[in-house]
Structures are given as C-alpha cells and as structure tokens.
Design a protein around this motif. Structure first.
Motif: not given
Lengths: 189, 189
Positions: A170-180
């Motif tokens: 999941s792109a959004v799961y990655d963004v939310i859990t790992n930060g950008v």
C-alpha cells in the motif's frame, strides 16, 4: 449457437488488463514514474478547497475524466464552520481507500471473489500539540487503527492474507507509517 | 445613532473564540484528546467510498453538521474506472488543507489580513514499488513538494513566517514527514 463471453473480471477487477499492465511496466520500468497533484485555494478561516484533475504518468501529462473538488474545514468545536471534514480525517479516508483498492486487486489476482469489504479507520490525536500547549505532544496522530471486515469465497486465513498483502503493497500505508520528505516553497508578497 | 459592531474576525477567523479555546484547553488539557474516524465500504474493483461523520472530542462523542462521503478509485491507466481520485491524491489534499487552515489561523492571531492563499502539492511515486517489480522502490511517495502563493497586508518575510509556523504546527505535515504507527485488525470469514 453464439456464446457471449463474460468479461474476464472478478471483484470488478479486469485481471487480464491488470496483468498486462504489470507486464508492460516490467518491460518499461520508467512508465511507472507518476506525479500526482492537488491544487488548493483558501476560502475563509479554516475553510479551503482542493481541486484534483491532472497527473503525470506513463510518460505524459494526463487527466482524470472529471475534475474533483474537496472542501476541508474545522468543526465549530475547533473554531471552524464545518464546511468539510478536517484535513486529518482525509488522511484516514486515504488509508482506508488504498488498503481496500489493493485488497480487491489482490483477491482478483488470487481467484478469490469478495462479497463484502468494510473498514473503520480511527486516529487518536492530542490537540495540545497543534495548539502549542505541550511541547512533549506531537502535532499529528499518535496512533491509527484500521478495523477490516472481509467476506468472500475463501477461508478466513486466505482472506486475512489479502489484507496483509495489501498492507505490504500500500502506497498510503507506506507514506503514513514511514514518512515522506516534504519540501515547501513560498511565493510571498 | 446605532453602531453595528463588526464581528471580531480576521481572515474569517473568530480570533476571540480561538484564543478562548486555547485558554480552555490550557485549563483542561484532557479536553484536547480527539479521535477522528472514517468508515469505508468497498464498491467494486479499486472503487470504494468513505463516510466521515462522527468524532470524539472535548470529552464526548460529537458529529459534523453533515455526513461527508468521498469516492476513491484508480484512473483507467491504473486499471480502475476513475470514479474518484486515487488514495494518494487525497493525501496531497489533506496536506494542503492542513497547512492552509493553520496559516489562516496564525495570520489572524498575528493581525495579518490575507488576500490570497494558493498552493499546489505534488508527489512523485514510482509504481514499480506497489506493483512488486522492484524491491528497492518504496510503495509510497518518494518526495512531496508544496508550492505556496501567499498575499496579504504584511511584508514578504512576515508572510513566509506564517507558512513556517503553520508547518511547525501542522498535524498532517507531522503525520506525513514523521510517520504514525498503524494497527490493522481483521474480521474475516
């Protein structure tokens, strides 16, 4: 006798096109470079509006079939006029939407027919952070919980595995859990 | 002669209520514990829909004045039917909305009248990640850029400082740049 073939879809997913798309990207990895955009305009107070239409992908500028607009605001209890959800609620929608879209695709790829997918995403936030009242409190959510209900023609463990694989891709799961990293430029005057 | 007093607002922000709210939370920090929610339902393929209505805050369950619903989907080039923006585009909207709402509040608190605030938020993503084609590529955005245009009755450096303070107190900026733990529970069957 004339046979009418059903379209090769499962869960509303055109799996043949899905696999063909993956194969196409395999052969031309640079096609997978996308840039998405949102244009936002302040209205009044905490009320503002985003427009989502154009994006770049598969080597060229493209556009959604429609122009989508979304209002955001604060509720009265947070000194707004409630013309839309708060920005942080849109984050929860994005997470639910991303995990659910992936789940449907993965189920189709695995030959599993889904009958129901529901989720509730909740996020806990302590506004002492954004109000600047306690430096030990972060501005954003302290934690987010996603509760999925998944029904389909596979055993429970296979259905759970769909959620797990969707999470893993999941792109959004990655963004939310790992930060950008976010860069901000300002034209002021 | 009867004088009609203007409401004590600037930029559409009721600053008296804003300061009173901050003071109230100062005296009762536990009032600032909020939980926001989104309920999502799968429709077909990558198309799904979230409903945003209730939330918890200031000690009790509350609700927005309206029930907000948002569709998400993939465009045809990403094997969807374009019934809504992609989930990752909603993330960009959330970021723009949060930074802009904060900016208007901070400007009001500092006695600056804004005449225009616009932003474009763009995010670069390499879909080799979510397609599982390259393990070195992350699933989410590799970077996000926010371009603000801010106009108002203050010098450029004061207007830039509004954006900086909004960034420093933005819930969504914190979520996106620093990440949040996400727990997923599944009821499958």
């Amino acid at each position: 006798m004339t046979a009418t073939a059903s379209p090769p879809t499962r869960n509303g997913v055109d799996t043949a096109t899905l696999f063909a798309t993956i194969d196409a990207v395999k052969g031309a990895p640079q096609a997978a470079a996308f840039t998405f955009r949102a244009d936002n305009e302040w209205v009044s107070g905490t009320h503002n509006r985003s427009t989502i239409h154009g994006f770049f992908g598969v080597g060229e500028e493209r556009a959604h079939e429609h122009t989508f607009t979304f209002d955001a605001d604060h509720p009265a209890v947070l000194v707004g006029r409630d013309n839309g959800p708060t920005p942080v609620e849109f984050v929860l929608h994005a997470l639910a939407a991303c995990l659910t879209a992936g789940l449907a695709n993965i189920a189709a790829a695995r030959g599993i027919t889904l009958t129901e997918v529901r989720s509730t995403v909740s996020g806990d936030i302590d506004l002492n952070g954004i109000l600047g009242l306690n430096p030990a409190v972060r501005n954003g959510y302290q934690g987010i919980t996603v509760k999925f209900t998944v029904r389909g023609d596979a055993p429970a463990d296979k259905l759970r595995a769909l959620v797990e694989q969707s999470r893993a891709r999941s792109a959004v799961y990655d963004v939310i859990t790992n930060g950008v990293p976010v860069a901000i430029e300002v034209d002021a005057g």
